[in-house]
Design a protein around this motif. Sequence first.
Motif: not given
Length: 276
Positions: A58-61, A118-120, A146-151, A175-178
């Motif tokens: 998870e990417a955190l700013l 990535v948090n949205v 497929k390698l991008l997930h959104l939270e 193809g994005i995971r949510v």
Amino acid sequence: AKVAGKNCFRFYSRAMNQAVERRVHLEQELRGAWDRGELSLVYQPVFRLVDGAMIGAEALLRWRHPELGFVAPSVFIDVAEQSGLIEVLGPQVLHAACADAVRWQQERDDEHPLFVAVNVSPRQLRSGDLPEVISASLRETGLDAKLLHLELTETAVIGDELHASALLSELRGMGIRVWLDDFGTGFSGLSHLRRVPVDGVKIDRSFVADVLRDPDDLALTTAIIAMAHSLGIMVVAEGVEKEGQYAILRERGCDFAQGYWLGHPVTAEEFLALRV
Ligand code: C2E
Ligand code: CA
Ligand code: CA
Ligand code: CA
């Protein structure tokens, strides 16, 4: 009493003014923070419970200001959200996270590529151009969708479920995971999951924190896992700080986990060096 009341009012209004001034100051400073190189991303590894494999991060700013030092994300993300600055920052974060994830795939010769989550924020979700912003990031960096997930938080999708459902369907079509973040803290509950198309939920760390001592939290966590699985979606537990929490989540069939016991957020370079 009158005088005291007046002073009291003056005292509170001064405190309030200071709070407002601080926010205005933070907003001004945040405006140029990315260009000055004060903002950066750290990555917290996510693990699969059945075999302990690291599957993504998870990417955190983070914001390190020269005078203010580290400003907590809960504070500056809120400032960015309220001021609208998130509509500039959000795409920059997305692009940087995708670029880092591409480097991981290039530098690790691994048959199982790592995802980046990535948090949205709610405002980004409502902004209308999220699919374009995301496809631009994917195109410019070359990251596989497929390698991008959104939270997304529960609260971001509540209220405007029709719009949210259409948008999430579009994103998943790319193809994005949510993932639904902080799950269990809102009032929507599990019934919501039938109407909002997501790949999974992230059980809020307030539940995970107490699974070993509070039978209610364990019951709730177990119920979330069972219900999610019956709907065909997956479950991440966040905030795993102890081995016992990890063990019980695994026993209850939770799919994935992250937390300080498993791995702290680290820079993209440090993340690459983790060979798990
Ligand atoms: P979140 O999405 O729920 O992120 C998880 C938070 O829990 C992170 O805090 C992480 O550092 C922390 N954490 C991870 N493992 C543990 C643990 O074992 N124990 C405890 N107590 N905490 C743990 P952080 O980095 O301070 O971020 C706070 C919130 O700020 C995030 O909550 C997220 O809502 C928001 N945020 C952070 N980065 C971004 C971003 O790039 N975009 C947006 N829109 N929001 C962000
Ligand atoms: Ca999150
Ligand atoms: Ca969360
Ligand atoms: Ca509790």
